[in-house]
Design a protein around this motif. Structure first.
Motif, PDB file in Angstrom:
ATOM      1  N   VAL A  96     -16.632  47.969 -31.064  1.00 46.34           N
ATOM      2  CA  VAL A  96     -18.047  47.635 -31.136  1.00 46.34           C
ATOM      3  C   VAL A  96     -18.696  47.897 -29.775  1.00 46.34           C
ATOM      4  O   VAL A  96     -18.204  47.421 -28.748  1.00 46.34           O
ATOM      5  CB  VAL A  96     -18.254  46.162 -31.547  1.00 46.34           C
ATOM      6  CG1 VAL A  96     -19.750  45.819 -31.545  1.00 46.34           C
ATOM      7  CG2 VAL A  96     -17.658  45.904 -32.921  1.00 46.34           C
ATOM      8  N   CYS A 114     -20.599  50.298 -34.505  1.00 53.70           N
ATOM      9  CA  CYS A 114     -19.170  50.272 -34.833  1.00 53.70           C
ATOM     10  C   CYS A 114     -18.627  51.700 -34.705  1.00 53.70           C
ATOM     11  O   CYS A 114     -18.903  52.562 -35.548  1.00 53.70           O
ATOM     12  CB  CYS A 114     -18.974  49.725 -36.250  1.00 53.70           C
ATOM     13  SG  CYS A 114     -17.249  49.406 -36.658  1.00 53.70           S
ATOM     14  N   CYS A 159     -16.313  44.259 -36.456  1.00 53.43           N
ATOM     15  CA  CYS A 159     -16.566  45.150 -37.595  1.00 53.43           C
ATOM     16  C   CYS A 159     -15.259  45.698 -38.129  1.00 53.43           C
ATOM     17  O   CYS A 159     -14.214  45.636 -37.479  1.00 53.43           O
ATOM     18  CB  CYS A 159     -17.531  46.271 -37.212  1.00 53.43           C
ATOM     19  SG  CYS A 159     -16.797  47.511 -36.111  1.00 53.43           S
TER      20      CYS A 159
END
Length: 816
Positions: A96, A114, A159
């Motif tokens: 991230v 992401c 993520c």
């Protein structure tokens, strides 16, 4: 343990072929003795010709850990490597990235990206905030989300991505630290309210002490002359420094207004300045309506229909705003509904009446309310209709009215409408001779309807219409059989109001197959006593309406009719010996008469008068605290008697036992229980009494009586004609006491006669005789007693005195 791999198959130059695509299908389960090669699932792998490489369209599958170590695994990999170079990649892990990377303050928007290091496409991205269990979002097109931070503190995000059935690892969480954004404040010197030509200094203070570049705004417009400066100074204040605002009037409610409504007017001023005083003007008036320094709101109740206009102005110090544009309020007359009733004809109990609340207006969206006068209560409301249906159940007068509401506006109440409800005539089925009939008996059903009008009748059996009884008031069943059993009801109809009566309650007619036999009983158990009354009862369990017939004395009761009664009983008053004998009964009803069977014979025995006998369980002389039981029985009879008990000829009410047991117990015995007892018995209705029993004296002596009976002279021998004095003496008051006695005459009396005189609590006998033998005691008006004293007078030839009996005994003798 299964692992996920990604396969990228590229063409080997030594195996390049032209032509149509070939297929390598590895759809199978491989089994091996090796535990690491137990189950393998392969998808079909399609290999197509391309200009520069071989391409495998199913690029993901799973193999067992150590698959390339087992025999079958090696064979499969070897087949794949014939046509391609197999590259096994690890499951990717995204990272991230946060933009901007600088310090974040409340209100900032942060972009989260992401990033996935792979040449493969078609990924779907998922975001998680560590304080939430559910994903924030899922977007198949982008790996980027924007988050606006509103609270200070730390937030963490991570993520993951998905492609087909393959998920990446979760990224490492990224931490965002949010700080409180510094606040700016304008300070005014010397004051916010200043005078013309006065100097005003505005200072922009920002917390935190950093070095800032400042921007200034007036009425939300940028002041370029104050650019970058912490302070902005107005040297000579005039009205140009304050733009004159113009208020606007808002009206609540916005809907149609009716007379009597209250309207709220709000003077809205778009300015951050405070301290305004508001003024209101009605166009039909020259003077302001009101002035209020604290609020910009007034409430106006409109009373006349038509149009009214209002406007407002505000003042702050010496400065006035512009007048607002006038607002126009259109006031309509409050509508008044009317109630219509359907039907308009006379209403009877059980009818359903429709009430319609009619409102003469083109406006819609009304809610209707209904009220009943008594009891005064709101019945119902309905937002969609102005109609209700009411079923009237009680006769009398009912009054209804309605009103309507639209938003905050209520109409007037309608005038009350009066509904007069009459009692619907009731029908009743009457049965002769009875509802329980016997086979072959005749039964007549009559439909009676109150009111005396001319009716046409309808008959029902088990709720089915009886066509054979149509229009007739009376329906007759000539020969009842079991097919006639059922529930019968009726009602009346006619051409004028009321057009129908209530349907009667159903009457059940049953047919009994067996001719009934009455049961004959007597009111007495055992023999009847002469002078007593005997009641014979001829009872039937089935229905009513019977006449009873009574028979006596013959072997065949059909040959002699004694009498008949219209009740079930026959009374022989003051029984005599001639009434003794056998009795039968039977019953009849209807015309022609339907007779029951004869009852079984009942023999009535008659005997002489009854005599009660009283005896006692112990001797007559007792000590206080003993228990004693009196027994009363009727000679030659033992059942059906109730007993009464008497002491000194007075009936005992408080402690007697009036029951057929014939016993009366004194436990524990007390001084006031001394006396002469007798009993009597009764039975039957009207009651027959026995003669009084024999008398039975009971004498109870006490250890500490309230008074003592003293005899003078105090000696053991007395001679006939001697004088004797008896007196009640003791520690308590001696007044209210008198001397009483019980002699061989069998009666209780006071100690007074021609030879005896009583003065207060003393009795003097001038000349004793044998008739003075008896039991003497002291008794008060309230029932208190002394211990009794036995006095015996008799002729004695020898001079030896008699032995004393229980109690205190005085013996008198006669000289020879």
């Amino acid at each position: 343990m299964k692992v996920s791999i990604t396969v990228n198959i590229q063409r080997k130059e030594s195996h390049q072929r032209a032509g149509s695509p070939s297929q390598l299908c590895l759809n199978q389960e491989l089994h091996s003795q090796s535990s690491v090669c137990s189950v393998v699932y392969w998808q079909c792998l399609h290999i197509y010709w391309c200009p520069s490489y071989w391409e495998l369209n199913a690029t993901e599958f799973e193999i067992s850990s150590g698959f390339n170590k087992c025999k079958e695994g090696k064979e499969v990999l070897k087949s794949l490597l014939l046509y391609s170079s197999l590259q096994i990649l690890e499951k990717p892990k995204p990272a991230v990235r946060v933009e901007p990377q600088s310090t974040v303050y409340t209100g900032d928007t942060v972009t989260l990206i992401c990033e996935l290091q792979t040449s493969l496409t078609g990924w779907t991205f998922y975001w998680l905030k560590t304080s939430q269990s559910e994903p924030l979002t899922a977007d198949e097109n982008t790996n980027t989300i924007s988050v606006t931070v509103s609270n200070t503190g730390t937030a963490e995000y991570k993520c993951a991505a998905r492609r087909g059935e393959t998920n990446t690892h979760y990224s490492d969480p990224v931490k965002i630290t949010v700080r409180e954004r510094p606040k700016a404040e304008v300070k005014v010197q010397p004051a916010e309210q200043v005078f013309i030509t006065e100097r005003v200094t505005l200072t922009c203070d920002i917390e935190g002490g950093d070095v800032w570049s400042y921007e200034w705004f007036k009425n939300n417009k940028h002041l370029s002359e104050a650019e970058r400066r912490k302070k902005y100074q107005i040297s000579n204040v005039d009205q140009s420094d304050e733009e004159k605002p113009k208020p606007a009037v808002r009206v609540e409610p916005q809907s149609t207004v009716y007379t009597g409504d209250t309207v709220t007017l709000i003077c809205e001023l778009q300015t951050s300045l405070t301290g305004w005083t508001f003024y209101w003007l009605k166009t039909s008036q020259s003077e302001p309506l009101t002035a209020d320094e604290n609020t910009n709101t007034i409430s106006v109740t409109v009373s006349n229909r038509g149009t009214e206009e209002y406007k407002c102005i505000a003042r702050r110090g010496e400065t006035d705003t512009h007048y607002s544009d006038p607002v126009k309020i259109t006031v309509r007359e409050t509508p008044k509904p009317a109630v219509r009733v359907e039907p308009q004809s006379t209403v009877y109990t059980g009818d359903t009446v429709t009430l319609i609340c009619e409102l003469q207006t083109s406006l819609t969206g009304w809610t209707f309310f209904w009220f009943k006068k008594s009891p005064s209560a709101q019945l119902t409301f309905d937002e969609n209709t102005n109609t209700i249906s009411v079923t009237v159940s009680n006769r009398g007068t009912e009054e209804y009215k309605c009103a309507a509401r639209r938003g905050e506006t209520d109409t007037d109440y309608s005038d009350q409408v009066k509904i007069t409800v009459r009692e619907r005539p009731k029908a009743e089925v009457k049965v002769q001779p009875a509802e329980q009939a016997f086979i072959t008996e005749r039964v007549t059903l009559t439909c009676d309807i109150e009111g005396g009008d001319v009716w046409s009748y309808e008959w029902f059996k088990n709720n089915n219409r009886l066509s054979e009884a149509e229009r007739r008031k009376t329906y007759q069943i000539s020969n009842v059989d079991q097919s006639d059993e059922g529930d019968y009801s009726c009602k009346g109809t006619k051409s004028t109001e009321p057009r129908y009566s209530e349907t009667s309650a159903a009457v059940r007619v049953t047919g009994l197959a067996v001719r009934p036999k009455p049961k004959l009983t007597s009111s007495l158990k055992g023999a009847a006593l002469t002078g007593n009354s005997v009641i014979l009862d001829c009872r039937l369990d089935e229905s009513a309406g019977w006449t009873s017939y009574w028979f006596k004395h013959t072997q065949n009761p059909q040959n002699e009719i004694k009498t008949k009664t219209h009740t079930y009983s026959y009374t022989i008053r003051s029984v005599s010996v001639s009434d003794e004998g056998q009795y039968w009964c039977r019953a009849a009803r209807g015309n022609p008469a339907y007779y029951t069977q004869y009852s079984d014979a009942l023999w009535v025995n008659v005997s002489g008068a009854a005599q009660a006998v009283l005896n006692v369980s112990l001797q007559s002389w007792l000590t206080e605290g003993d228990s004693v039981t009196l027994h009363c029985e009727v000679r030659d009879s033992s059942t059906g008697w109730t007993f009464s008990w008497y002491r000194d000829d007075e009936e005992l009410l408080s402690d007697s036992r009036r029951e057929a047991g014939g016993s009366f117990t004194l436990s524990p015995a007390a001084l006031n229980h001394s006396g002469v007892y007798k009993c009597r018995a009764k039975r039957g209705e009207p009651a027959f009494h026995t003669q009084d029993s024999n008398t039975q004296p009971l004498w109870i002596t006490g250890t500490s009586p309230p008074v003592s009976l003293i005899i003078s002279p105090s000696r053991t021998q007395h001679f006939i004609t001697d004088r004797l004095s008896l007196s009640c003496e003791g520690q308590s008051e001696s007044t209210g006491w008198r001397v009483r006695r019980y002699t061989h005459s069998g009666k209780v009396s006071d100690c007074s006669s021609d030879r005896r005189s009583a003065t207060g609590s003393t009795c003097n006998i001038s000349s004793v005789s044998t008739s003075d033998t008896g039991v003497y005691w002291c008794q008060s008006d309230s029932g208190g007693r002394s211990s009794p004293l036995n006095v015996t007078v008799h002729k004695l030839i020898s001079g030896a005195p008699q032995k004393k009996k229980k109690g205190r005994e005085v013996t008198t003798t006669q000289r020879t």
